[in-house]
Design a protein around this motif. Structure first.
Motif, short mmCIF file in Angstrom:
data_model
loop_
_atom_site.label_atom_id
_atom_site.label_comp_id
_atom_site.label_asym_id
_atom_site.label_seq_id
_atom_site.Cartn_x
_atom_site.Cartn_y
_atom_site.Cartn_z
N SER A 1 72.42 11.57 -1.80
CA SER A 1 72.33 12.89 -1.17
C SER A 1 72.71 13.99 -2.15
O SER A 1 72.04 15.02 -2.22
CB SER A 1 73.25 12.93 0.05
N ASP A 2 73.77 13.76 -2.92
CA ASP A 2 74.20 14.77 -3.91
C ASP A 2 73.11 15.02 -4.94
O ASP A 2 72.87 16.17 -5.32
CB ASP A 2 75.49 14.32 -4.61
N VAL A 3 72.45 13.97 -5.40
CA VAL A 3 71.38 14.14 -6.38
C VAL A 3 70.20 14.87 -5.74
O VAL A 3 69.66 15.82 -6.31
CB VAL A 3 70.92 12.78 -6.96
N ALA A 4 69.82 14.45 -4.54
CA ALA A 4 68.67 15.04 -3.85
C ALA A 4 68.90 16.51 -3.50
O ALA A 4 67.96 17.30 -3.43
CB ALA A 4 68.33 14.25 -2.60
N ASN A 5 70.16 16.87 -3.29
CA ASN A 5 70.49 18.25 -2.94
C ASN A 5 70.95 19.06 -4.15
O ASN A 5 71.45 20.18 -4.00
CB ASN A 5 71.54 18.27 -1.83
N ASN A 6 70.78 18.48 -5.35
CA ASN A 6 71.09 19.15 -6.61
C ASN A 6 72.55 19.60 -6.68
O ASN A 6 72.86 20.66 -7.19
CB ASN A 6 70.13 20.34 -6.83
N ASN A 7 73.43 18.76 -6.15
CA ASN A 7 74.86 19.09 -6.15
C ASN A 7 75.60 18.54 -7.36
O ASN A 7 76.73 18.94 -7.61
CB ASN A 7 75.53 18.57 -4.87
N ILE A 8 74.98 17.60 -8.06
CA ILE A 8 75.64 16.99 -9.22
C ILE A 8 74.65 16.80 -10.35
O ILE A 8 73.44 16.78 -10.13
CB ILE A 8 76.26 15.61 -8.87
N ASP A 9 75.19 16.65 -11.55
CA ASP A 9 74.41 16.17 -12.68
C ASP A 9 74.58 14.66 -12.66
O ASP A 9 75.69 14.15 -12.77
CB ASP A 9 74.95 16.71 -14.01
N CYS A 10 73.49 13.95 -12.47
CA CYS A 10 73.62 12.50 -12.35
C CYS A 10 73.29 11.82 -13.67
O CYS A 10 72.61 12.38 -14.52
CB CYS A 10 72.75 11.96 -11.22
N GLN A 11 73.78 10.62 -13.80
CA GLN A 11 73.49 9.80 -14.97
C GLN A 11 72.13 9.15 -14.80
O GLN A 11 71.63 8.99 -13.69
CB GLN A 11 74.55 8.74 -15.15
N LEU A 12 71.57 8.74 -15.92
CA LEU A 12 70.29 8.06 -15.90
C LEU A 12 70.37 6.80 -15.04
O LEU A 12 69.44 6.48 -14.30
CB LEU A 12 69.87 7.72 -17.33
N THR A 13 71.48 6.09 -15.12
CA THR A 13 71.63 4.87 -14.31
C THR A 13 71.56 5.17 -12.83
O THR A 13 71.03 4.36 -12.06
CB THR A 13 72.94 4.13 -14.64
N THR A 14 72.04 6.33 -12.41
CA THR A 14 71.95 6.71 -11.00
C THR A 14 70.50 6.94 -10.61
O THR A 14 70.07 6.48 -9.54
CB THR A 14 72.79 7.98 -10.73
N HIS B 1 58.83 3.84 -9.47
CA HIS B 1 59.13 3.88 -10.90
C HIS B 1 60.01 5.11 -11.17
O HIS B 1 59.75 6.19 -10.62
CB HIS B 1 57.82 3.99 -11.70
N PRO B 2 61.05 4.99 -11.99
CA PRO B 2 61.91 6.15 -12.28
C PRO B 2 61.15 7.36 -12.81
O PRO B 2 61.54 8.50 -12.56
CB PRO B 2 62.89 5.61 -13.32
N LYS B 3 60.05 7.14 -13.53
CA LYS B 3 59.29 8.26 -14.09
C LYS B 3 58.71 9.14 -12.99
O LYS B 3 58.40 10.31 -13.23
CB LYS B 3 58.19 7.78 -15.03
N ASP B 4 58.58 8.61 -11.76
CA ASP B 4 58.04 9.40 -10.66
C ASP B 4 58.90 10.63 -10.36
O ASP B 4 58.40 11.64 -9.90
CB ASP B 4 57.88 8.55 -9.40
N PHE B 5 60.20 10.54 -10.63
CA PHE B 5 61.09 11.68 -10.41
C PHE B 5 60.81 12.82 -11.39
O PHE B 5 61.10 13.97 -11.12
CB PHE B 5 62.55 11.28 -10.52
N LEU B 6 60.26 12.46 -12.55
CA LEU B 6 60.01 13.45 -13.59
C LEU B 6 58.60 14.04 -13.51
O LEU B 6 58.24 14.88 -14.34
CB LEU B 6 60.24 12.84 -14.97
#
Length: 96
Positions: free
Chosen positions: A51-64, A75-80
């Motif tokens: 939720s924090d990542v989706a709501n842009n509340n934190i800087d997340c790590q790549l592993t997250t 695929h993780p690239k879909d987020f980019l």
């Protein structure tokens, strides 16, 4: 010269935040109506962290991001896959 460097740093910082917000929005788009706890049940990340990542509340790590991708089964690239003109941005940074 110092002012130009400061302006470029501000430009980089502002764009980084813009890009981060676009990635968060993309995550929300991919997530759709899937509850955070359902996603977290399929990966090693908590519903609160997703939720924090989706709501842009934190800087997340790549592993997250990778864990969230696993939870969503994408695929993780879909987020980019965002609509941001990196070529123009780099030209602007380089003053070209």
């Amino acid at each position: 010269m110092i002012l130009q460097i400061a302006e470029k740093q501000d430009m980089k910082d502002n764009k980084a935040e813009e890009i981060k917000a676009m990635i968060a929005a993309r995550l929300k788009q991919i997530k759709g109506d899937i509850p955070y706890n359902e996603i977290s049940g399929k990966c090693n990340t908590t519903a609160a962290r997703i939720s924090d990542v989706a709501n842009n509340n934190i800087d997340c790590q790549l592993t997250t991001l990778i864990d969230i991708a696993i939870g969503l089964r994408v695929h993780p690239k879909d987020f980019l896959n965002i609509d941001f003109d990196f070529k123009k941005y780099y030209r602007d940074l380089d003053g070209k």
